[in-house]
Write a protein that holds these residues in place. Structure first.
Motif, PDB file in Angstrom:
ATOM      1  N   MET A   1      19.501  41.112  66.495  1.00 21.42           N
ATOM      2  CA  MET A   1      20.607  42.330  66.474  1.00 21.42           C
ATOM      3  C   MET A   1      20.638  42.703  64.855  1.00 21.42           C
ATOM      4  O   MET A   1      20.898  43.751  64.428  1.00 21.42           O
ATOM      5  CB  MET A   1      21.585  41.581  66.693  1.00 21.42           C
ATOM      6  CG  MET A   1      22.047  41.937  68.164  1.00 21.42           C
ATOM      7  SD  MET A   1      23.716  41.700  68.503  1.00 21.42           S
ATOM      8  CE  MET A   1      24.311  39.989  68.175  1.00 21.42           C
ATOM      9  N   ASP A   2      20.445  41.569  63.960  1.00 19.29           N
ATOM     10  CA  ASP A   2      20.744  42.101  62.688  1.00 19.29           C
ATOM     11  C   ASP A   2      19.510  42.813  61.820  1.00 19.29           C
ATOM     12  O   ASP A   2      19.415  43.263  60.719  1.00 19.29           O
ATOM     13  CB  ASP A   2      20.827  41.032  61.778  1.00 19.29           C
ATOM     14  CG  ASP A   2      19.665  39.908  61.814  1.00 19.29           C
ATOM     15  OD1 ASP A   2      19.367  39.376  62.872  1.00 19.29           O
ATOM     16  OD2 ASP A   2      19.269  39.360  60.793  1.00 19.29           O
TER      17      ASP A   2
ATOM     18  N   VAL B   1      21.814  34.000  66.495  1.00 18.61           N
ATOM     19  CA  VAL B   1      20.358  34.262  65.969  1.00 18.61           C
ATOM     20  C   VAL B   1      20.779  35.299  65.021  1.00 18.61           C
ATOM     21  O   VAL B   1      20.234  35.389  63.769  1.00 18.61           O
ATOM     22  CB  VAL B   1      19.567  35.065  66.911  1.00 18.61           C
ATOM     23  CG1 VAL B   1      18.368  35.665  66.576  1.00 18.61           C
ATOM     24  CG2 VAL B   1      19.209  33.798  68.129  1.00 18.61           C
ATOM     25  N   ALA B   2      21.467  36.343  65.159  1.00 21.98           N
ATOM     26  CA  ALA B   2      21.678  37.284  64.200  1.00 21.98           C
ATOM     27  C   ALA B   2      22.462  36.862  62.884  1.00 21.98           C
ATOM     28  O   ALA B   2      22.347  37.472  61.814  1.00 21.98           O
ATOM     29  CB  ALA B   2      22.631  38.465  64.755  1.00 21.98           C
TER      30      ALA B   2
ATOM     31  N   HIS C   1      21.654  33.929  61.809  1.00 20.28           N
ATOM     32  CA  HIS C   1      20.977  33.063  61.238  1.00 20.28           C
ATOM     33  C   HIS C   1      21.307  31.451  61.181  1.00 20.28           C
ATOM     34  O   HIS C   1      21.247  30.807  60.017  1.00 20.28           O
ATOM     35  CB  HIS C   1      20.442  33.606  59.587  1.00 20.28           C
ATOM     36  CG  HIS C   1      20.092  34.844  59.572  1.00 20.28           C
ATOM     37  ND1 HIS C   1      18.546  35.072  59.723  1.00 20.28           N
ATOM     38  CD2 HIS C   1      20.388  36.182  59.587  1.00 20.28           C
ATOM     39  CE1 HIS C   1      18.219  36.333  59.742  1.00 20.28           C
ATOM     40  NE2 HIS C   1      19.358  36.840  59.687  1.00 20.28           N
TER      41      HIS C   1
ATOM     42  N   ARG D   1      17.122  30.164  66.474  1.00 22.70           N
ATOM     43  CA  ARG D   1      16.001  30.660  67.230  1.00 22.70           C
ATOM     44  C   ARG D   1      15.217  29.745  68.040  1.00 22.70           C
ATOM     45  O   ARG D   1      13.942  30.346  68.702  1.00 22.70           O
ATOM     46  CB  ARG D   1      15.540  31.804  66.354  1.00 22.70           C
ATOM     47  CG  ARG D   1      15.175  33.010  66.963  1.00 22.70           C
ATOM     48  CD  ARG D   1      14.217  33.738  65.721  1.00 22.70           C
ATOM     49  NE  ARG D   1      13.136  33.073  65.569  1.00 22.70           N
ATOM     50  CZ  ARG D   1      12.081  33.258  64.530  1.00 22.70           C
ATOM     51  NH1 ARG D   1      12.685  34.294  63.457  1.00 22.70           N
ATOM     52  NH2 ARG D   1      11.153  32.637  64.275  1.00 22.70           N
TER      53      ARG D   1
END
Lengths: 461, 461
Positions: free
Chosen positions: A278-279, B364-365, B367, B372
């Motif tokens: 997404m980022d 995930v976005a 971090h 991940r």
């Protein structure tokens, strides 16, 4: 209606050509009406290359539509058989389902037998633009993929252009120099056409024939108004591979090819990833605008996680909504079957609706004029317990009605002030209407008190 | 295991209390291990109120978990019957499905008959924290909602606290002064509890009894470690109503109540919307942090369009992913049946997976360390055509396998280098592996040439 429109056209027949010459085609006027945009704006956007109207002159039963940042966000549904399953009737059924539920374009990705007759049947039945990936047919005509020649490829593209295909995905931007960039990836090259081009280049030790013969390709396009969808052969197939050197090296080439296409009056859009956390999505949209001169961006999802096989329509709808909000012009759907098998009709339905949601959410977030009207109408119907109107305003009226009727099928419940979720006693909307009346009484009471106080004060003065 | 842990505890027994006193509880240590965080960090975050560990001392079969920005993003699944349908066995089945698929907490929103025995059965079967909305039970005990007294409400809360409920949604923040702010909304008050409180206040012309008796509520909470989930009674029920005066007026009160709860060592999270256009989601997360002093935010979706009844798990998963990315700590799922009827077991499944996707995409976005890894493993299995490992790493292994097997059920295909989507000839991953070998050969050839050239040059020198 288009038969009349295209009758006199000859030579260079692309919408881009006409727009640049200041001609307002029937297609532009039609699209302007659909989009509720001034016709001049449509013409200007097409001339600028920021909007395309994929409309092959031979696809006369087409109802033209536009893809571009000035238009509402569009969605594409992929159909087509594979060597392992499905035939012509089933593909036409999938087409009809997709169009009925709101797919703006449909790609026929057939790779199996009868590829030509399936395409013909789909074109004859389709009011929306049809896209294809011509290398799939070219491959069927040779023994080994490496036997392909540039003439084979261009021959198939010209054949499909004459059939009426509105846009083609062509893998022109993958160059030999980029191949070593992919070997450390987790999932390598996941574009089918891209992988085949790579194989060809390595076998022949030659540059990509679609790149070296790009001008010949453009000549075909301008003669039929076949739009180019410049394929992202090196799109990431996993989160780990997103936004890497290979992906952006190809994107830069697609930008160069865009300029060359525009010089020859050929309409172009750019294909995009794939799998992206997404980022990184907003950055990817920005990068495309910059490298590809604002040509419309047509993205595949992207999926925002890799761990949801069976639910990739959802994973990717999240990415697609973000992409649309950040400037993608068309979202290519992904079905629940992605990564697992060929989608059937129900998968097409799930995929289309997930993407209608994503595209609509993007339009709302971009504050497009009137984008929220349907939401507001549905919410009003919800507050008024007008169940039939709620269903009618839904993206999938049949499914909404089925789900409601699972527990309360009788017609009497279509005006009931509750559903089975909360039951009659706990429906907040029902209670709220009493609240509203009470607030009104309260306010009236307060106003009365104020009037009396004022009277007293006036009397005392 | 928790029976031993809680044995000696008496007086104020909340995790917040212990954390502030510098005691490392077994729950904190357990949570630290699950989250792969240093135990001291967990203790500090709990002490700061930025993380909660909902763990009623009477819920001894609980496996403690944490909700807060330092922890991974969590999801909640709502189950529970309504007056119109479902019983105890079915609700326990829904619980098991939700937990098996990865729900981090479960709320029992039963409003029908046998509400007490359903809750008991759920608590006995649940390793995850159980939340409730006590007003639903309180209402069942009176003739009319307006007959409720503060004692009734607090009595039910205390009863549920003794039963072992881990957190309760309480509508303490809706005040009389806010009610006129809702009358111009399209969908008014959509929180069931909120609407009932509003009705009560208007009928009695009195302030919210949960607000005026908040200290008594806190006394119950600290004696059992019942966490508060401060309900957003005035959350928007449509895009049009999002981010309005009413919503933020209540949020400000929730911030004040958070401080009061913390003063008494009571753990708190804040509930959030609802229906919010994508472009307002980040702002909503920011606003909560600011007004509620970084107490964990627990959001319901939000839905990013109103037009998708039957698919609201998708509409809302888009909003939830954005919310999680922007700082929400827990995402309350929405099922496909939302707005249409009571969810059944398949709806629970669809809802949970949609939200596992959203929460994971958010991790995930953001971090998060290792977030991940599972994606990368699945993508490696995909590239290696290890179908069984792909299924095993999927969020819903059974469904992934079923979908694959629809077209290629034979065990032999579990190692086949293709699936029915593309068939054997067109599998990009298959072709790519040949590409990889060819690139390696190419590079070896080039290296050989370089060596020879170097030899020549050296010989010439």
């Amino acid at each position: 209606m288009r038969k009349e429109w295209v009758k006199g056209r000859a030579g260079v027949v692309t919408q881009l050509h006409y727009a640049r010459k200041g001609k307002m085609t029937e297609e532009m006027a039609f699209v302007a009406k659909r989009e509720k945009l001034p016709p001049e704006l449509v013409q200007n956007e097409v001339a600028r290359g920021r909007m395309i109207i994929p409309a092959n002159v031979h696809h006369t039963n087409l109802e033209p539509m536009a893809i571009g940042i000035a238009a509402s966000c569009k969605i594409n549904a992929n159909i087509g058989n594979s060597a392992v399953s499905s035939g012509s009737d089933e593909e036409v059924r999938k087409l009809k389902t997709a169009v009925k539920l709101g797919a703006d374009t449909v790609m026929d990705l057939s790779t199996g037998k009868n590829i030509d007759s399936i395409r013909e049947a789909i074109l004859a039945a389709s009011p929306v633009p049809i896209g294809t990936v011509p290398i799939y047919q070219a491959i069927e005509q040779v023994k080994k993929p490496t036997d392909l020649t540039a003439d084979d490829l261009l021959g198939v593209i010209e054949h499909q252009a004459r059939q009426g295909v509105d846009y083609v995905t062509v893998h022109c931007g993958i160059l030999r120099a980029f191949l070593p960039m992919t070997v450390k990836r987790i999932t390598g090259i996941v574009s089918r056409g891209g992988a085949l081009m790579a194989q060809w280049m390595l076998h022949h030790e030659k540059e990509n024939p679609l790149y070296t013969n790009f001008d010949r390709l453009l000549d075909i396009c301008r003669a039929h108004d076949l739009s180019l969808s410049l394929g992202d052969s090196l799109r990431p197939g996993s989160l780990a591979d997103a936004s890497d050197e290979a992906q952006f090296a190809e994107l830069k080439v697609l930008g160069e090819l865009t300029k060359r296409a525009w010089e020859k009056d050929v309409q172009v859009m750019i294909e995009g990833p794939g799998h992206v956390p997404m980022d990184q999505i907003a950055m990817n949209m920005e990068k495309e605008r910059e490298l590809c001169h604002e040509a419309p961006f047509y993205v595949l999802g992207p999926l925002v996680t890799d761990i949801a096989p069976g639910y990739d329509h959802i994973t990717s709808a999240i990415g697609a909504a973000l992409a649309g909000w950040n400037g993608a012009s068309m979202l290519c759907y992904v079905t629940p079957k992605e990564h697992l098998g060929l989608p059937d009709e129900e998968d097409v339905r799930q995929g289309v609706i997930a993407y209608k949601i994503a595209a609509h959410a993007a339009d709302v977030a971009r504050h497009r004029l009137g984008a929220r009207d349907r939401d507001d109408s549905l919410s009003r119907a919800r507050y008024a317990f007008d169940w039939n109107r709620q269903f009618a305003l839904s993206l999938d009226p049949e499914r909404a009605r089925e789900m409601h009727d699972e527990t309360l099928p009788q017609e009497g419940f279509k005006t009931a002030e509750f559903c089975s979720m909360c039951g009659p006693k706990f429906c907040s909307m029902h209670v709220d209407q009493e609240v509203r009346e009470a607030v009104a009484r309260d306010e009236a009471k307060q106003a009365e008190k104020n009037r009396e106080k004022l009277k007293e004060m006036t009397a005392g003065a």
